[in-house]
Scaffold this motif. Sequence first.
Motif, PDB file in Angstrom:
ATOM      1  N   THR A 164       0.822  -1.212   0.000  1.00  0.00           N
ATOM      2  CA  THR A 164       0.000   0.000   0.000  1.00  0.00           C
ATOM      3  C   THR A 164       0.859   1.267   0.000  1.00  0.00           C
ATOM      4  OG1 THR A 164      -1.646  -1.246   1.226  1.00  0.00           O
ATOM      5  CG2 THR A 164      -1.964   1.114   1.139  1.00  0.00           C
ATOM      6  N   LEU A 168       0.205   3.961  -2.784  1.00  0.00           N
ATOM      7  CA  LEU A 168      -0.193   5.356  -2.511  1.00  0.00           C
ATOM      8  C   LEU A 168       0.726   6.334  -3.239  1.00  0.00           C
ATOM      9  CD1 LEU A 168      -1.109   5.337   1.297  1.00  0.00           C
ATOM     10  CD2 LEU A 168      -2.670   5.544  -0.639  1.00  0.00           C
ATOM     11  N   VAL A 227       4.783  -0.103   9.634  1.00  0.00           N
ATOM     12  CA  VAL A 227       3.599   0.655  10.052  1.00  0.00           C
ATOM     13  C   VAL A 227       4.005   2.091  10.400  1.00  0.00           C
ATOM     14  CG1 VAL A 227       1.775   0.841  11.818  1.00  0.00           C
ATOM     15  CG2 VAL A 227       2.304  -1.366  10.812  1.00  0.00           C
ATOM     16  N   GLY A 228       5.176   2.224  11.021  1.00  0.00           N
ATOM     17  CA  GLY A 228       5.702   3.557  11.323  1.00  0.00           C
ATOM     18  C   GLY A 228       5.915   4.362  10.048  1.00  0.00           C
ATOM     19  N   VAL A 229       6.504   3.716   9.042  1.00  0.00           N
ATOM     20  CA  VAL A 229       6.750   4.388   7.751  1.00  0.00           C
ATOM     21  C   VAL A 229       5.414   4.798   7.121  1.00  0.00           C
ATOM     22  CG1 VAL A 229       7.632   4.061   5.392  1.00  0.00           C
ATOM     23  CG2 VAL A 229       8.906   3.151   7.345  1.00  0.00           C
ATOM     24  N   PHE A 230       4.470   3.862   7.120  1.00  0.00           N
ATOM     25  CA  PHE A 230       3.153   4.130   6.530  1.00  0.00           C
ATOM     26  C   PHE A 230       2.480   5.303   7.248  1.00  0.00           C
ATOM     27  CE2 PHE A 230      -1.475   3.226   6.777  1.00  0.00           C
ATOM     28  CZ  PHE A 230      -1.799   3.402   5.432  1.00  0.00           C
ATOM     29  N   SER A 231       2.520   5.283   8.579  1.00  0.00           N
ATOM     30  CA  SER A 231       1.877   6.354   9.350  1.00  0.00           C
ATOM     31  C   SER A 231       2.501   7.702   9.007  1.00  0.00           C
ATOM     32  CB  SER A 231       2.027   6.100  10.853  1.00  0.00           C
ATOM     33  OG  SER A 231       1.538   4.834  11.169  1.00  0.00           O
ATOM     34  N   ALA A 232       3.842   7.728   8.935  1.00  0.00           N
ATOM     35  CA  ALA A 232       4.522   8.993   8.628  1.00  0.00           C
ATOM     36  C   ALA A 232       4.102   9.502   7.254  1.00  0.00           C
ATOM     37  CB  ALA A 232       6.030   8.777   8.679  1.00  0.00           C
ATOM     38  N   ILE A 233       4.039   8.601   6.277  1.00  0.00           N
ATOM     39  CA  ILE A 233       3.653   9.013   4.914  1.00  0.00           C
ATOM     40  C   ILE A 233       2.241   9.595   4.907  1.00  0.00           C
ATOM     41  CG2 ILE A 233       3.078   8.106   2.613  1.00  0.00           C
ATOM     42  CD1 ILE A 233       5.512   6.252   2.912  1.00  0.00           C
ATOM     43  N   VAL A 234       1.330   8.922   5.629  1.00  0.00           N
ATOM     44  CA  VAL A 234      -0.060   9.392   5.660  1.00  0.00           C
ATOM     45  C   VAL A 234      -0.145  10.755   6.353  1.00  0.00           C
ATOM     46  CG1 VAL A 234      -2.369   8.889   6.570  1.00  0.00           C
ATOM     47  CG2 VAL A 234      -1.030   7.068   5.533  1.00  0.00           C
ATOM     48  N   PHE A 235       0.597  10.916   7.440  1.00  0.00           N
ATOM     49  CA  PHE A 235       0.555  12.211   8.149  1.00  0.00           C
ATOM     50  C   PHE A 235       1.190  13.316   7.296  1.00  0.00           C
ATOM     51  CE2 PHE A 235      -0.563   9.910  12.038  1.00  0.00           C
ATOM     52  CZ  PHE A 235      -1.466  10.803  12.596  1.00  0.00           C
ATOM     53  N   VAL A 236       2.258  12.996   6.602  1.00  0.00           N
ATOM     54  CA  VAL A 236       2.891  14.011   5.744  1.00  0.00           C
ATOM     55  C   VAL A 236       1.933  14.394   4.607  1.00  0.00           C
ATOM     56  CG1 VAL A 236       4.780  14.389   4.087  1.00  0.00           C
ATOM     57  CG2 VAL A 236       5.269  13.383   6.308  1.00  0.00           C
ATOM     58  N   ARG A 237       1.280  13.407   4.022  1.00  0.00           N
ATOM     59  CA  ARG A 237       0.282  13.692   2.977  1.00  0.00           C
ATOM     60  C   ARG A 237      -0.819  14.580   3.532  1.00  0.00           C
ATOM     61  NH1 ARG A 237      -1.760   9.666  -1.129  1.00  0.00           N
ATOM     62  NH2 ARG A 237      -3.563   9.520   0.230  1.00  0.00           N
ATOM     63  N   GLY A 238      -1.262  14.249   4.745  1.00  0.00           N
ATOM     64  CA  GLY A 238      -2.316  15.049   5.387  1.00  0.00           C
ATOM     65  C   GLY A 238      -1.854  16.478   5.615  1.00  0.00           C
TER      66      GLY A 238
ATOM     67  N   PHE B 220       8.262   0.957  15.653  1.00  0.00           N
ATOM     68  CA  PHE B 220       7.226   1.830  15.071  1.00  0.00           C
ATOM     69  C   PHE B 220       7.742   3.273  15.049  1.00  0.00           C
ATOM     70  CE2 PHE B 220       3.733   4.829  15.731  1.00  0.00           C
ATOM     71  CZ  PHE B 220       2.931   4.541  14.641  1.00  0.00           C
ATOM     72  N   PHE B 224       8.668   5.721  11.826  1.00  0.00           N
ATOM     73  CA  PHE B 224       7.978   7.016  11.693  1.00  0.00           C
ATOM     74  C   PHE B 224       9.004   8.147  11.559  1.00  0.00           C
ATOM     75  CE2 PHE B 224       5.661  10.742  12.958  1.00  0.00           C
ATOM     76  CZ  PHE B 224       4.378  10.534  12.473  1.00  0.00           C
ATOM     77  N   THR B 227      11.231   8.159   8.367  1.00  0.00           N
ATOM     78  CA  THR B 227      10.484   8.603   7.186  1.00  0.00           C
ATOM     79  C   THR B 227      10.292  10.116   7.198  1.00  0.00           C
ATOM     80  OG1 THR B 227       9.307   6.508   7.301  1.00  0.00           O
ATOM     81  CG2 THR B 227       8.409   8.146   5.815  1.00  0.00           C
TER      82      THR B 227
END
Lengths: 283, 235
Positions: A164, A168, A227-238, B220, B224, B227
């Motif tokens: 994902t 994205l 999951v940490g990487v994914f969360s960071a990407i989503v927050f940066v996009r936001g 985690f 974060f 990234t």
Amino acid sequence: MKNRSKEDTFPIWRLFFIEASRNSKLIDGIGFFHAVMPFLKAKKNGGNLRGVVDGEAAVRNLDYFNCNPMLAPFVIARIGTLENDIAGRIGRRTDKRSASESSSKSPDSANRSGEGGAIEGAQLGSDYFAKLARYKNSLSSSLTSVGDYFFEIVLVPLSMTLGTILALKGLYVGVVIFLALYNFYHFRLRIGSFNLGLEGSGGSGRNVLQRLVPEHRFLEGLLAFTVGVFSAIVFVRGYNAGRGRFVIVGLITVALVLLLRKKLSFTFTIILLFLALSTYLVV
Amino acid sequence: MITLKSILLISILGGIVSVDRRTSLRLMISQPLFTGLVVGLLLGDARDGFIFGAVYQTILLGVVSTRGSRLPDLWIGGVVGTALFVVLRKSSGADPAVMGLSTAYAVFVAVIVGVIAGAVYRVWESRSDFLADLSMELIEREKVQMVSALHVSMIAFHLLFGAVLTFIFIISSMPLNDKLLGFSGMDRLVSLKYLEILIPFIGIGFLVNLLAGRGKYFWFAAGFLVTVVLVNALG
């Protein structure tokens, strides 16, 4: 190298559809029976996996079965192999007793001792097979706990999150990576656990996983990192789309998921939050 | 407009999704990331299908079934949702309001379809004891091959089950799709395009919930922070 004929090659595809006839009475009992059938045929036909099935063995093996489908091949191989081993052992003991008694007695008493051997064999058999059924249930239970942990908690989220993240970013390769990573371990466990079962090694559920995927602890850590990487990407996009406003909405959404999941199902949590986010954007 | 041939092909994909989920095949070809791309290709717009598949997938990241817990058929819902999303976008004439509405509509339909399909499947499940009774009867009559045939026939049943449900859901949602085109020009709906940005937060929540109590917070946090630093450094 020995050439394997169609008759002595196990039809591996049977291991992939165990849950097809799931029902609340036998759970996956029919699927188990369908998968273990070649072993029961081998027992009756001197190793031929495509002959007739032993009737008693068939009745015995159509029973309750509930196991994680990825590791169920281990149980199928163990039970199939042990069924044949036990049958062979009982046969040998029965023959031995009959032979020793008939050599020392009259022909009439030899017939009677033959019957005695058969009765002893039957008793021995029912003891062994009762133990085998208990072994099957305890093994299934331990493999389910390990299989659920590795597949549902580690492998599926890890491969999906990796795929994902790339998707994205608009990269089609995300689909390939997701399917390749997941199925690499999926096949390794399905086929590998079957082979372990045939060899008779492996032991408990945790040992099976340790033998086949020794790096499972590392994968768990990798999942947390991903999951940490994914969360960071989503927050940066936001942040890029709506600045601090979307970051705050995001944090509230995550907190609400954690709170709602304690009381609500996945579906209600998704519906509620989806409606809340849509309303927020429109109003 | 969507052709009958496309609907039939997508319905077959719905059937394959059902087989993948329900028979323990589990090749994960049922995941929206994959089905979104395939539905997009079948409808001649791989990009839109892929985008919706990715967004919908983010919701399902931490949705897992352990110890036989029941989940709705959100994956069949994904196939239907993607089809409606692609068709609506193609027929919207790039109207910003309809484009914004398309994500909200498709996700909503996907989840509702998932719930209904899951409920229909549970009805089947509650009546599936006859399979056990029938197979036991067949074994007693020494018709062992019939038990095997019964089991294999259930794979076809799942294929048909998924295909028929997908077909019915797509056909019945099409009139609603056409009605949504009437919302074109409504400025207020344009902001719904940000759903694509906000929906993944639901996925984060599920994933964090999944990780909770496993003591992997360090990794985690590492993922974060690395990234965030990299994104800032690379601009």
